[in-house]
Design an enzyme around this catalytic site. Structure first.
Site, PDB file in Angstrom:
ATOM      1  N   ASP A 249      29.519 -20.739  70.674  1.00 44.19           N
ATOM      2  CA  ASP A 249      28.983 -20.051  69.782  1.00 44.19           C
ATOM      3  C   ASP A 249      29.418 -20.761  68.142  1.00 44.19           C
ATOM      4  O   ASP A 249      30.645 -20.895  67.908  1.00 44.19           O
ATOM      5  CB  ASP A 249      28.227 -19.356  69.229  1.00 44.19           C
ATOM      6  CG  ASP A 249      26.717 -18.965  71.108  1.00 44.19           C
ATOM      7  OD1 ASP A 249      26.502 -20.041  71.491  1.00 44.19           O
ATOM      8  OD2 ASP A 249      26.795 -18.307  71.045  1.00 44.19           O
ATOM      9  N   LYS A 271      23.830 -22.638  67.192  1.00 43.86           N
ATOM     10  CA  LYS A 271      22.734 -22.385  66.925  1.00 43.86           C
ATOM     11  C   LYS A 271      22.494 -21.726  65.591  1.00 43.86           C
ATOM     12  O   LYS A 271      23.412 -20.780  64.158  1.00 43.86           O
ATOM     13  CB  LYS A 271      22.283 -21.937  67.850  1.00 43.86           C
ATOM     14  CG  LYS A 271      21.437 -22.391  68.467  1.00 43.86           C
ATOM     15  CD  LYS A 271      20.444 -21.630  70.197  1.00 43.86           C
ATOM     16  CE  LYS A 271      20.278 -22.605  71.252  1.00 43.86           C
ATOM     17  NZ  LYS A 271      21.081 -22.579  71.650  1.00 43.86           N
ATOM     18  N   MET A 384      20.504 -10.742  63.423  1.00 41.71           N
ATOM     19  CA  MET A 384      19.704 -12.222  62.432  1.00 41.71           C
ATOM     20  C   MET A 384      18.476 -11.503  61.476  1.00 41.71           C
ATOM     21  O   MET A 384      17.274 -12.349  61.188  1.00 41.71           O
ATOM     22  CB  MET A 384      19.286 -12.577  63.311  1.00 41.71           C
ATOM     23  CG  MET A 384      20.173 -13.633  64.723  1.00 41.71           C
ATOM     24  SD  MET A 384      20.080 -14.391  66.038  1.00 41.71           S
ATOM     25  CE  MET A 384      19.095 -12.935  66.752  1.00 41.71           C
TER      26      MET A 384
END
Length: 468
Positions: A249, A271, A384
């Protein structure tokens, strides 16, 4: 890294030393382990040098170095214990095209000689770029104790056998053969029969590995933790060292990727919220493709694979392909962030529950049970959440949360560049805009840093600046 470590081929090549005292002898003790042709220039050589010359281990020239004396030399050592003379001979050697080491003069040396652990042909070089010779010697002593003297013998016999071992397919199958040889077969053969037992043991081992069915590929979903390599589990480090392919990641720190084998294929499947991303279907297809070809794949995820890591989707793809897999947990960002601010995520008489939320999902900003979250005493770790800070702030206050509720934003938790922003719900969006974090941020709703909770006499702006 100011000095790039390499192993220089010196077999049959010239190495020239200028100096006739103990410093020159100290360098020769190391250089004489090589198969180079060594020439020493010394006007008044010590007895030790004369003895080496008598044994024909060195060529001794009883005069000072002159122009052209270092021609065709791979390496040159200025070891006269006289700064003026060392400067002179170093200048001459450079003019002759040699790489120069001026002993104990790092700035004027083109290379440095590391501390060496010698298990020929296994050689370990330890360098500190002149910063800590004592540390280099301590590391050398530790490795000397750990590595048996017989390791060199096993490596020499193994080196001669490499062509025969090429009958095994490249990659994991061949690595497993050599791992079994060095860590099991060779020590046992040496203990029972000495050197004579090594080659027959190698042939038996190769025959067994050739007869075995091809190794099946597998995928390990590994948690990389919050970014500090020291917070990796032992199992995670071991799997990284074995992996043929690492699919990682964006949040995986470069220092952790450095722990993968140099031959491993590294694939960035990162991502980024509201930014570029590799489609999840493509990630699943990559895992299946490499594992189906027999590769050992590590799917490396920041934090813990089971926390907002799309673990179930990837397991489903592997199950559908009939591939073996395992999950290796990692320290998740909420634990690392709480540790960063000296708080626990749960506390008696404060909160009996912990909520773990995401600030956004595939559809955008994520809706939550805002009324439940707005109740006093609630503690939540919001992943996030930095980009959606204004949305989160509005939803919570709309449902009755106090603007004075503590919120701590932790950027790059547990890393050397970690940053803590102590704020309140009412100031959350503006304080984050001012701080402009660029790394991953986790919001700890309902928690203040321990020093702020203790009501130390500092202002909010001062707190932000101190932890910036």
């Amino acid at each position: 890294m100011d000095h790039f470590p390499i192993f220089l081929a010196v077999q049959g090549r010239r190495i020239v030393v200028s100096g006739g005292g103990e410093t020159a002898l100290a360098k020769l003790r190391l250089l004489l382990k090589t198969t180079a042709r060594i020439t020493v220039f010394a006007e008044t050589p010590e007895d030790g040098l004369s003895a080496l010359a008598a044994e024909r281990r060195i060529t001794l020239v009883s005069r000072a170095l002159g122009p052209g004396d270092a021609l065709c030399a791979a390496l040159f050592y200025a070891a006269n214990d006289d700064p003026a003379e060392d400067a002179r001979v170093a200048r001459l050697a450079r003019a002759d095209g040699a790489l120069v080491n001026w002993v104990d003069n790092l700035e004027n040396s083109a290379f440095i000689t590391p501390a060496i652990v010698d298990r020929d042909p296994v050689t370990i070089a330890i360098g500190t770029e002149g910063a800590a010779p004592v540390l280099a010697r301590a590391i050398k002593a530790d490795l000397e104790e750990r590595l048996p003297v017989s390791l060199g013998l096993a490596a020499r016999v193994g080196k001669a056998f490499r062509k025969a071992a090429d009958a095994l397919p490249m990659g994991r199958k061949r690595r497993e053969f050599w791992a079994e040889y060095y860590f099991n077969t060779a020590p046992q053969a040496i203990e029972k029969q000495g050197e004579a037992g090594l080659e027959p043991a190698l042939h038996d081992l190769l025959a067994r590995h050739l007869a075995e069915a091809p190794t099946r590929g597998r995928v390990d979903m590994v948690g990389a933790g919050p970014g500090d390599p020291e917070l990796l589990t032992l199992k995670a480090r071991r799997l990284l060292d074995r992996a043929d392919v690492v699919i990682h990641d964006r949040l995986v720190a470069p220092a952790i990727l450095e722990l993968a084998r140099r031959e491993a294929i590294l694939i960035d499947a990162g991502k980024q919220g509201f930014g570029p991303a590799m489609a999840q279907d493509e990630i699943c297809a990559l895992m299946v493709e490499h594992a189906a070809q027999g590769a050992h794949v590590v799917r490396l995820k920041g934090g813990d694979p089971s926390v907002f890591g799309r673990l179930d989707e990837e397991i489903a793809a592997l199950d559908a392909a009939g591939l073996d897999w395992s999950v290796v947990p990692g320290i998740t960002a909420s634990s690392a962030a709480a540790a960063q601010i000296g708080q626990s995520l749960t506390k008696r008489d404060r909160n009996s529950a912990l909520r773990i939320l995401t600030g956004h999902d595939m559809k955008g900003f994520a809706e939550q049970d805002w009324r439940g979250l707005a109740r006093p005493g609630t503690v939540a770790a919001i992943y996030m959440g930095a980009r959606g800070a204004r949305f989160i702030q509005g939803r919570l206050m709309m449902h009755g949360a106090s603007p004075d509720t503590s919120v701590t934003a932790v950027e790059n938790a547990a890393r050397s560049d970690a940053r803590t922003i102590a704020t309140t719900l009412g100031r959350l969006a503006s304080d984050l805009e001012d701080a402009a974090p660029t790394g991953p941020v986790i919001l700890l709703y309902g928690l203040a840093p321990r020093w702020a909770e203790a009501a130390l006499p500092r202002q909010s702006a001062d707190l932000k600046e101190e932890f910036a």
